[in-house]
Design a protein around this motif. Sequence first.
Motif, PDB file in Angstrom:
ATOM      1  N   ARG A 218       1.160  -1.042   0.274  1.00  0.00           N
ATOM      2  CA  ARG A 218      -0.469  -0.380  -0.141  1.00  0.00           C
ATOM      3  C   ARG A 218       0.775   1.514  -0.139  1.00  0.00           C
ATOM      4  NH1 ARG A 218      -4.788  -0.800   1.203  1.00  0.00           N
ATOM      5  NH2 ARG A 218      -5.215   1.957   1.856  1.00  0.00           N
ATOM      6  N   ARG A 219       0.309   2.149  -0.879  1.00  0.00           N
ATOM      7  CA  ARG A 219       1.109   3.579  -0.866  1.00  0.00           C
ATOM      8  C   ARG A 219       1.462   4.421   0.771  1.00  0.00           C
ATOM      9  NH1 ARG A 219       2.112   5.419  -6.449  1.00  0.00           N
ATOM     10  NH2 ARG A 219       1.041   4.412  -7.571  1.00  0.00           N
ATOM     11  N   ASN A 220       0.420   4.162   1.611  1.00  0.00           N
ATOM     12  CA  ASN A 220       1.029   4.598   2.568  1.00  0.00           C
ATOM     13  C   ASN A 220       2.088   3.695   3.852  1.00  0.00           C
ATOM     14  OD1 ASN A 220      -0.822   3.304   3.235  1.00  0.00           O
ATOM     15  ND2 ASN A 220      -2.347   4.321   3.815  1.00  0.00           N
ATOM     16  N   ALA A 221       1.786   2.247   3.144  1.00  0.00           N
ATOM     17  CA  ALA A 221       2.345   1.995   4.361  1.00  0.00           C
ATOM     18  C   ALA A 221       4.341   2.170   4.693  1.00  0.00           C
ATOM     19  CB  ALA A 221       2.391  -0.008   3.876  1.00  0.00           C
ATOM     20  N   CYS A 296      -4.124   2.224  -5.087  1.00  0.00           N
ATOM     21  CA  CYS A 296      -3.658   2.547  -3.218  1.00  0.00           C
ATOM     22  C   CYS A 296      -2.692   1.642  -3.312  1.00  0.00           C
ATOM     23  CB  CYS A 296      -5.002   1.546  -3.195  1.00  0.00           C
ATOM     24  SG  CYS A 296      -4.670  -0.367  -3.827  1.00  0.00           S
ATOM     25  N   CYS A 297      -2.059   1.455  -4.363  1.00  0.00           N
ATOM     26  CA  CYS A 297      -0.766   0.467  -4.564  1.00  0.00           C
ATOM     27  C   CYS A 297       0.335   0.961  -4.617  1.00  0.00           C
ATOM     28  CB  CYS A 297      -1.173  -1.031  -4.311  1.00  0.00           C
ATOM     29  SG  CYS A 297      -2.347  -1.641  -3.065  1.00  0.00           S
TER      30      CYS A 297
END
Length: 355
Positions: A218-221, A296-297
């Motif tokens: 995920r982009r925010n991970a 999202c990813c």
Amino acid sequence: MKRLSAWYGTGGIKRAGPMRFLLYVNMVAIVLLAGALARLYEGEPLPWLEQGERGAIAEAPVEPGPAVTGPAEPNPAETPAEPSAPLTIEQMMALQLPLPNPARMPAEPEAGAEPEPPREIVILTEGAYPPFNYRDGSGALSGFDVELARALCENIEVHCTFAAKPWDRLVPALAAGEGDAVIASMLIPAAGRESPASSPGLILSDRYYSTPGHFAARRNAVPLAATPSALAGRSIAVQAGSIHQAYVSMRFPDAKLEIFPSLEAAQQALAEGKAHLLFGDRNMLLRWSASPDGACCRLVGPAYGDAAYFGKGAAIVLRKGDEKLRDDFNVALAALIADGTYARISSGYFSGSIY
């Protein structure tokens, strides 16, 4: 008067006679000499020379005389009765005449020479494997394979047409002469991987794209290090029965595998946060992450290109005997990569280069 009469009377006339004779002889000699010099100037032998001496003088080189300012009168003896043959290049150079310009001379058509038509070849593809090859809304063949094939054909200056065949009919159709090359994401044979391209009587081009495995997150991970210890206990979504499942099990034995029946299901699990990572085909993940569903990813970490698992990439398949066409494709592929054409085509289907 007495002196004058005495002079005439005492032999003056006798003394004047010899002098007049000498003057006459001198004048005759001068006239003859002037005529001889004129004849000699014109190249004629002197009349009082013997035959041998005349020949010697005739063969002797004559120095050019002074330039003639007026127009020379033609010599009737030297005027040809019929038109003479054209001067040769050597004669024109000797006379310092301008040589003919070949660019201004009309070209003589070669007898029987006709322009050779461009070679026509048939490209076989499947048309059912998006985004590599598929039919668009109008029913025309499209996709990365098709667009790259067109660019290759243009580079080697051949006219290409396409024919769609089912996957299991591509190689038999090539062997039967129904096409000249298969460009359909056919993988290069590797140990432990089946490929129709391993059939006898076939030759392969260089790879035109690679197929490594890759992680997505995920982009925010927070990015995780791609090491066995860092991924121990982390959940990784994979497609059931895939080479990607086998590779993760071998390379990251302490990771927690989340197995899904399809790649799409595994992607959905990552998007919903049901897994820390997703491991799958790099090209498919690039395609997915560039779409609204995969926004999202993103891809993280390095590409894994172990040929025993992921193969050596896809190649163009041809018949043995068509080595010249294969070599032409290889040279054209290198040119398309160097001039940016490959990257432009790849960006139309993926979020990055797949070479």
